[in-house]
Design a protein around this motif. Structure first.
Motif, mmCIF file in Angstrom:
data_model
loop_
_atom_site.group_PDB
_atom_site.id
_atom_site.type_symbol
_atom_site.label_atom_id
_atom_site.label_comp_id
_atom_site.label_asym_id
_atom_site.label_seq_id
_atom_site.Cartn_x
_atom_site.Cartn_y
_atom_site.Cartn_z
ATOM 1 N N ASP A 20 48.592 13.064 2.118
ATOM 2 C CA ASP A 20 47.918 14.296 1.725
ATOM 3 C C ASP A 20 46.591 14.455 2.475
ATOM 4 N N VAL A 21 46.241 15.684 2.807
ATOM 5 C CA VAL A 21 44.990 15.963 3.490
ATOM 6 C C VAL A 21 43.834 15.842 2.513
ATOM 7 N N VAL A 22 42.853 15.014 2.848
ATOM 8 C CA VAL A 22 41.683 14.846 1.988
ATOM 9 C C VAL A 22 40.421 15.407 2.637
ATOM 10 N N ALA A 23 40.496 15.722 3.927
ATOM 11 C CA ALA A 23 39.349 16.315 4.613
ATOM 12 C C ALA A 23 39.825 16.961 5.906
ATOM 13 N N GLY A 24 39.174 18.056 6.279
ATOM 14 C CA GLY A 24 39.441 18.676 7.564
ATOM 15 C C GLY A 24 40.543 19.711 7.533
ATOM 16 N N SER A 25 40.723 20.346 8.694
ATOM 17 C CA SER A 25 41.749 21.375 8.834
ATOM 18 C C SER A 25 42.152 21.467 10.302
ATOM 19 N N MET A 26 43.451 21.498 10.567
ATOM 20 C CA MET A 26 43.925 21.599 11.934
ATOM 21 C C MET A 26 43.768 23.015 12.478
ATOM 22 N N SER A 27 43.554 23.984 11.605
ATOM 23 C CA SER A 27 43.427 25.371 12.043
ATOM 24 C C SER A 27 41.978 25.767 12.330
ATOM 25 N N ASP A 28 41.067 24.860 12.114
ATOM 26 C CA ASP A 28 39.651 25.183 12.284
ATOM 27 C C ASP A 28 38.984 24.098 13.123
ATOM 28 N N ALA A 29 39.058 24.229 14.443
ATOM 29 C CA ALA A 29 38.449 23.254 15.342
ATOM 30 C C ALA A 29 36.927 23.348 15.262
ATOM 31 N N VAL A 30 36.275 22.214 15.365
ATOM 32 C CA VAL A 30 34.826 22.132 15.295
ATOM 33 C C VAL A 30 34.284 21.824 16.685
ATOM 34 N N GLN A 31 33.254 22.561 17.102
ATOM 35 C CA GLN A 31 32.644 22.283 18.392
ATOM 36 C C GLN A 31 31.728 21.078 18.265
ATOM 37 N N THR A 32 31.915 20.107 19.132
ATOM 38 C CA THR A 32 31.114 18.889 19.118
ATOM 39 C C THR A 32 30.304 18.792 20.404
ATOM 40 N N ARG A 33 29.158 18.164 20.298
ATOM 41 C CA ARG A 33 28.327 17.882 21.464
ATOM 42 C C ARG A 33 27.940 16.408 21.395
ATOM 43 N N ASP A 34 28.497 15.638 22.294
ATOM 44 C CA ASP A 34 28.283 14.201 22.303
ATOM 45 C C ASP A 34 27.707 13.742 23.627
ATOM 46 N N ARG A 35 26.964 12.638 23.566
ATOM 47 C CA ARG A 35 26.436 12.003 24.771
ATOM 48 C C ARG A 35 26.976 10.578 24.846
ATOM 49 N N TRP A 36 27.659 10.290 25.932
ATOM 50 C CA TRP A 36 28.198 8.956 26.158
ATOM 51 C C TRP A 36 27.510 8.362 27.373
ATOM 52 N N THR A 37 27.080 7.111 27.260
ATOM 53 C CA THR A 37 26.399 6.431 28.348
ATOM 54 C C THR A 37 27.295 5.354 28.943
ATOM 55 N N PHE A 38 27.434 5.394 30.262
ATOM 56 C CA PHE A 38 28.251 4.440 31.004
ATOM 57 C C PHE A 38 27.345 3.586 31.888
ATOM 58 N N ARG A 39 27.718 2.327 32.064
ATOM 59 C CA ARG A 39 26.907 1.393 32.833
ATOM 60 C C ARG A 39 27.749 0.709 33.905
ATOM 61 N N ARG A 40 27.081 0.416 35.028
ATOM 62 C CA ARG A 40 27.749 -0.330 36.101
ATOM 63 C C ARG A 40 26.701 -1.048 36.937
ATOM 64 N N ASP A 41 27.047 -2.247 37.410
ATOM 65 C CA ASP A 41 26.234 -2.962 38.380
ATOM 66 C C ASP A 41 26.695 -2.512 39.759
ATOM 67 N N ILE A 42 25.866 -1.734 40.460
ATOM 68 C CA ILE A 42 26.294 -1.176 41.738
ATOM 69 C C ILE A 42 26.354 -2.227 42.843
ATOM 70 N N ALA A 43 25.810 -3.418 42.569
ATOM 71 C CA ALA A 43 25.914 -4.502 43.547
ATOM 72 C C ALA A 43 27.257 -5.202 43.448
ATOM 73 N N SER A 44 27.987 -4.929 42.388
ATOM 74 C CA SER A 44 29.289 -5.550 42.191
ATOM 75 C C SER A 44 30.349 -4.857 43.033
#
Length: 212
Positions: A174-198
């Motif tokens: 049973d659905v306890v939260a949310g709705s598939m008919s009502d998409a929510v706009q999200t704004r996220d920030r993801w940080t990626f890391r790399r050693d450029i000497a590698s």
């Protein structure tokens, strides 16, 4: 607080469980087949690596410009367009794996401590008999919000704007939260890391956050 969010909205925001920075250097695993589910082609593999770009192309925010230019100067093989393409793939695939509770699929893509927090949230969700039926409808925009180079360690933060439809179900389905008919706009920030000497061209997700 995190567990409470998991109980109600755990599938909507990955930032709730992936908030730690660490120094462990794991890498994205590149798939050998073009249709592999977690393919991650990095900028060095692209034809025309090191290509130029400008602010008008909406590839980065103005404040990120100095950091991006420093990264390009230190690593001419860095290609912004290909990086953002790969970041979008990672965003989609990691979210979908998290929603499914597919921890093995996520593990190669995230820092070790981040993975532990991620796994704890999935376990808490399962302990409460909850499951997610979420969909990433569309990624409207991705651009570099920040970039930093500390000696050979590069960190690039990508801002994603996306539409997500989220449903949380109980053990009975049973659905306890949310709705598939009502998409929510999200704004996220993801940080990626790399050693450029590698010699390894791959990046690792080290932090996620929500943009207010």
């Amino acid at each position: 607080m995190i567990l409470a969010l998991v109980a109600l909205f755990v599938g909507l925001r990955l930032y709730s469980v992936l908030g730690e920075r660490t120094g462990h250097e794991q890498t994205f695993v590149k798939a050998s087949e073009p249709d592999a589910p977690l393919e991650r082609r990095m900028p060095e593999e692209a034809a025309g690596a090191g290509s130029a770009f400008d602010d008008a192309g909406n590839n980065y925010l103005p404040l990120a410009g100095p950091g991006v230019r420093a990264l390009l100067a230190a690593d001419p093989g860095f290609d912004v367009a290909r990086f953002l393409e790969g970041a979008e793939q990672a965003y989609r695939m990691i979210l979908e794996a998290f929603w499914k509770g597919d921890l093995e699929a996520v593990k190669p893509f995230v820092d070790g401590n981040v993975y532990d927090a991620f796994a704890g949230a999935v376990e808490a969700r399962e302990a409460q008999g909850l499951s997610l039926d979420n969909r990433l409808i569309n990624i409207d925009q991705s651009l570099i919000a920040a970039a930093n180079l500390d000696k050979t360690i590069a960190e690039v933060t990508v801002r994603f704007e996306a539409d997500i439809a989220a449903i949380t179900r109980n053990e009975a389905g049973d659905v306890v939260a949310g709705s598939m008919s009502d998409a929510v706009q999200t704004r996220d920030r993801w940080t990626f890391r790399r050693d450029i000497a590698s010699s390894d061209p791959n990046w690792i997700l080290v932090e996620t956050d929500e943009e207010e």
